[in-house]
Motif scaffolding. Sequence first.
Motif, PDB file in Angstrom:
ATOM      1  N   UNK A 132       0.818  -1.216   0.000  1.00  0.00           N
ATOM      2  CA  UNK A 132       0.000   0.000   0.000  1.00  0.00           C
ATOM      3  C   UNK A 132       0.847   1.259   0.000  1.00  0.00           C
ATOM      4  N   UNK A 133       2.013   1.211   0.645  1.00  0.00           N
ATOM      5  CA  UNK A 133       2.817   2.427   0.752  1.00  0.00           C
ATOM      6  C   UNK A 133       3.284   2.915  -0.613  1.00  0.00           C
ATOM      7  N   UNK A 134       3.404   1.989  -1.578  1.00  0.00           N
ATOM      8  CA  UNK A 134       3.872   2.390  -2.900  1.00  0.00           C
ATOM      9  C   UNK A 134       2.766   3.006  -3.748  1.00  0.00           C
ATOM     10  N   UNK A 135       1.549   2.980  -3.248  1.00  0.00           N
ATOM     11  CA  UNK A 135       0.447   3.644  -3.956  1.00  0.00           C
ATOM     12  C   UNK A 135       0.332   5.103  -3.548  1.00  0.00           C
ATOM     13  N   UNK A 136       1.069   5.498  -2.488  1.00  0.00           N
ATOM     14  CA  UNK A 136       1.020   6.879  -2.017  1.00  0.00           C
ATOM     15  C   UNK A 136       2.003   7.741  -2.810  1.00  0.00           C
ATOM     16  N   UNK A 137       1.770   9.032  -2.857  1.00  0.00           N
ATOM     17  CA  UNK A 137       2.797   9.933  -3.400  1.00  0.00           C
ATOM     18  C   UNK A 137       4.097   9.787  -2.608  1.00  0.00           C
ATOM     19  N   UNK A 138       5.220   9.991  -3.284  1.00  0.00           N
ATOM     20  CA  UNK A 138       6.528   9.822  -2.637  1.00  0.00           C
ATOM     21  C   UNK A 138       6.627  10.664  -1.374  1.00  0.00           C
ATOM     22  N   UNK A 139       6.154  11.902  -1.444  1.00  0.00           N
ATOM     23  CA  UNK A 139       6.263  12.793  -0.284  1.00  0.00           C
ATOM     24  C   UNK A 139       5.531  12.227   0.922  1.00  0.00           C
ATOM     25  N   UNK A 177       8.540   8.847  10.726  1.00  0.00           N
ATOM     26  CA  UNK A 177       8.148   8.578  12.110  1.00  0.00           C
ATOM     27  C   UNK A 177       8.774   7.281  12.634  1.00  0.00           C
ATOM     28  N   UNK A 178       9.500   6.581  11.781  1.00  0.00           N
ATOM     29  CA  UNK A 178      10.109   5.307  12.170  1.00  0.00           C
ATOM     30  C   UNK A 178      11.530   5.518  12.685  1.00  0.00           C
ATOM     31  N   UNK A 179      12.039   4.504  13.365  1.00  0.00           N
ATOM     32  CA  UNK A 179      13.434   4.515  13.793  1.00  0.00           C
ATOM     33  C   UNK A 179      14.323   4.295  12.569  1.00  0.00           C
ATOM     34  N   UNK A 180      15.491   4.935  12.504  1.00  0.00           N
ATOM     35  CA  UNK A 180      16.372   4.737  11.342  1.00  0.00           C
ATOM     36  C   UNK A 180      16.680   3.274  11.043  1.00  0.00           C
ATOM     37  N   UNK A 181      16.829   2.446  12.095  1.00  0.00           N
ATOM     38  CA  UNK A 181      17.092   1.026  11.838  1.00  0.00           C
ATOM     39  C   UNK A 181      15.901   0.361  11.158  1.00  0.00           C
ATOM     40  N   UNK A 182      14.692   0.765  11.519  1.00  0.00           N
ATOM     41  CA  UNK A 182      13.500   0.204  10.874  1.00  0.00           C
ATOM     42  C   UNK A 182      13.402   0.659   9.422  1.00  0.00           C
ATOM     43  N   UNK A 183      13.792   1.899   9.169  1.00  0.00           N
ATOM     44  CA  UNK A 183      13.798   2.396   7.793  1.00  0.00           C
ATOM     45  C   UNK A 183      14.823   1.620   6.964  1.00  0.00           C
ATOM     46  N   UNK A 184      15.985   1.350   7.558  1.00  0.00           N
ATOM     47  CA  UNK A 184      17.012   0.577   6.855  1.00  0.00           C
ATOM     48  C   UNK A 184      16.515  -0.835   6.553  1.00  0.00           C
ATOM     49  N   UNK A 185      15.819  -1.442   7.523  1.00  0.00           N
ATOM     50  CA  UNK A 185      15.275  -2.785   7.299  1.00  0.00           C
ATOM     51  C   UNK A 185      14.213  -2.761   6.200  1.00  0.00           C
ATOM     52  N   UNK A 186      13.372  -1.730   6.211  1.00  0.00           N
ATOM     53  CA  UNK A 186      12.345  -1.594   5.177  1.00  0.00           C
ATOM     54  C   UNK A 186      12.978  -1.477   3.791  1.00  0.00           C
ATOM     55  N   UNK A 187      14.099  -0.759   3.696  1.00  0.00           N
ATOM     56  CA  UNK A 187      14.728  -0.533   2.390  1.00  0.00           C
ATOM     57  C   UNK A 187      15.229  -1.825   1.755  1.00  0.00           C
ATOM     58  N   UNK A 188      15.392  -2.869   2.560  1.00  0.00           N
ATOM     59  CA  UNK A 188      15.907  -4.135   2.049  1.00  0.00           C
ATOM     60  C   UNK A 188      14.801  -5.079   1.563  1.00  0.00           C
ATOM     61  N   UNK A 189      13.557  -4.658   1.692  1.00  0.00           N
ATOM     62  CA  UNK A 189      12.461  -5.565   1.350  1.00  0.00           C
ATOM     63  C   UNK A 189      12.250  -5.701  -0.155  1.00  0.00           C
ATOM     64  N   UNK A 190      12.547  -4.650  -0.921  1.00  0.00           N
ATOM     65  CA  UNK A 190      12.392  -4.721  -2.370  1.00  0.00           C
ATOM     66  C   UNK A 190      13.077  -3.521  -3.008  1.00  0.00           C
ATOM     67  N   UNK A 230      11.781  -1.204  -4.838  1.00  0.00           N
ATOM     68  CA  UNK A 230      11.002   0.015  -4.662  1.00  0.00           C
ATOM     69  C   UNK A 230      11.247   0.656  -3.311  1.00  0.00           C
ATOM     70  N   UNK A 231      11.356  -0.175  -2.282  1.00  0.00           N
ATOM     71  CA  UNK A 231      11.628   0.347  -0.944  1.00  0.00           C
ATOM     72  C   UNK A 231      13.020   0.965  -0.882  1.00  0.00           C
ATOM     73  N   UNK A 232      13.977   0.313  -1.520  1.00  0.00           N
ATOM     74  CA  UNK A 232      15.345   0.846  -1.537  1.00  0.00           C
ATOM     75  C   UNK A 232      15.379   2.202  -2.243  1.00  0.00           C
ATOM     76  N   UNK A 233      14.667   2.283  -3.362  1.00  0.00           N
ATOM     77  CA  UNK A 233      14.638   3.542  -4.111  1.00  0.00           C
ATOM     78  C   UNK A 233      13.985   4.648  -3.298  1.00  0.00           C
ATOM     79  N   UNK A 234      12.922   4.321  -2.584  1.00  0.00           N
ATOM     80  CA  UNK A 234      12.223   5.318  -1.779  1.00  0.00           C
ATOM     81  C   UNK A 234      13.133   5.891  -0.697  1.00  0.00           C
ATOM     82  N   UNK A 235      13.953   5.037  -0.104  1.00  0.00           N
ATOM     83  CA  UNK A 235      14.804   5.466   1.010  1.00  0.00           C
ATOM     84  C   UNK A 235      16.097   6.111   0.520  1.00  0.00           C
ATOM     85  N   UNK A 236      16.771   5.486  -0.431  1.00  0.00           N
ATOM     86  CA  UNK A 236      18.135   5.896  -0.771  1.00  0.00           C
ATOM     87  C   UNK A 236      18.277   6.668  -2.079  1.00  0.00           C
ATOM     88  N   UNK A 237      17.254   6.696  -2.911  1.00  0.00           N
ATOM     89  CA  UNK A 237      17.411   7.317  -4.223  1.00  0.00           C
ATOM     90  C   UNK A 237      16.473   8.492  -4.443  1.00  0.00           C
TER      91      UNK A 237
END
Length: 441
Positions: free
Chosen positions: A14-21, A29-42, A44-51
């Motif tokens: 569902x998060x990928x259906x939202x606007x990037x902003x 609102x998440x902890x940086x470690x949780x954001x890092x873990x999320x970025x490894x799921x796919x 699209x998640x990596x692009x959202x966080x790091x690109x």
Amino acid sequence: MDLGAGMAGQPQSAIFTFPVELAQDILSFCHPWDVAAFSKTCRGAYALVYQSTDQYLWRQLFHGYSFDPPQYSSEPSRRKEKKDWKKELICRMKAELILFRGPRTEVETKEMLQTLITVIEDSSYILSRTGFSRNTKWLKRMVRQSLLLNNLYSISTEDDAEAQLHAQIRSYLALTIHPKQDESTLALFLERRDTSRAYVYNLEHYKATNQWGPFHTDGSVNWTHVEYLQDVVSCNIRELPGSWAQTRPPSCLDPPREGRASGLMSEEDWAGVEGTWRRYVCFMDYRDLFAFNFTELAGGPKNPKFFKDPRFREATRLIELKLHIARSSELRYYRPPTESHHPAYPTLCIGGSSKGVNGNEAIVEGCVIMGQDGVARWEIISIYDDHPQWSSHGVQIGGVGSAMGVIGVWTTTNHDPDDPAGPFWLWKVEDNSPTHLMEFT
């Protein structure tokens, strides 16, 4: 930016259906470690966080993790340049990971130590300007809950640059060692005192080539020397009787002391010169100093076993100083050696007085000058009856404006080869602090 699902045929999150902003706002609102873990799921998640094309997410994560804002950096260039929020936060998160997991390479160790030093120095700077720092919460957790103190006094390295970083961070953290919480670390710390004394009281370490202080011949700070000086004074402080042991500089983890906000530093007095100071001075009886340096006693000369003799005594004296910024034309006996290497930190000339337990007062003159390595140097001379007698050369530990104060070497103004020398520790107190000067042997 394409935030599609990472694998064909899998349902899109569902998060990928939202606007990037909006997606980044949710992640902020998440902890940086949780954001890092999320970025490894796919992908699209990596692009959202790091690109992302901007640094909104990283700026929000940085602020949410309770770090001080970059405009309070101790280094002027870092205050002016555009902030790389991603780089700053990743450096601190990597340091945190290494501290709790342990380093895998020498490069990781150096990066972790440098990050800690930067955070401590930034914290010192903002405390001196505002009376409050958010960095200290993170620092306390790193020091108290990680492997840092467990390893700090048991690590050895042949790499000189890494050894200097270890010595620097040990100098910054020595006063954080708690007798009950850190018993094993304290034992290692105290075991080092005789080695530190042997280095500090070795008169060969004080020459014109190192400015009679804790410096290398190229002018940079010799943090190994600083650490030895700090070891001697702080160990002696811990052994003082009664409440004297609590009369000491604050550590980098201590909250601002009561009333300190009234004495916040200005940009003009960038080193916090003006005000009341306390100074511990340690010294050997000159006969012992001579015997240690020039005789064969205890396997000498200059053998640490000399200090194992139960008859050995080292004196610790507490002195009060009143300092103010002066014009160079007002100084009668002292001339600043050179101009500052940093336009943001012009050379500060010092005037004032000092008073010991015996009531003898001396005129004090000197300067604070910023070195090329970004460490403030303090030089002061003490004048009795119109005769310059003692000189002191030290460095401000913990960064610009640090409440931890100045550690260095005192000796005579003559600088003869066999002149006495010893360590001192100078730190600022409130003007209304009780005057309880002393000398203990």
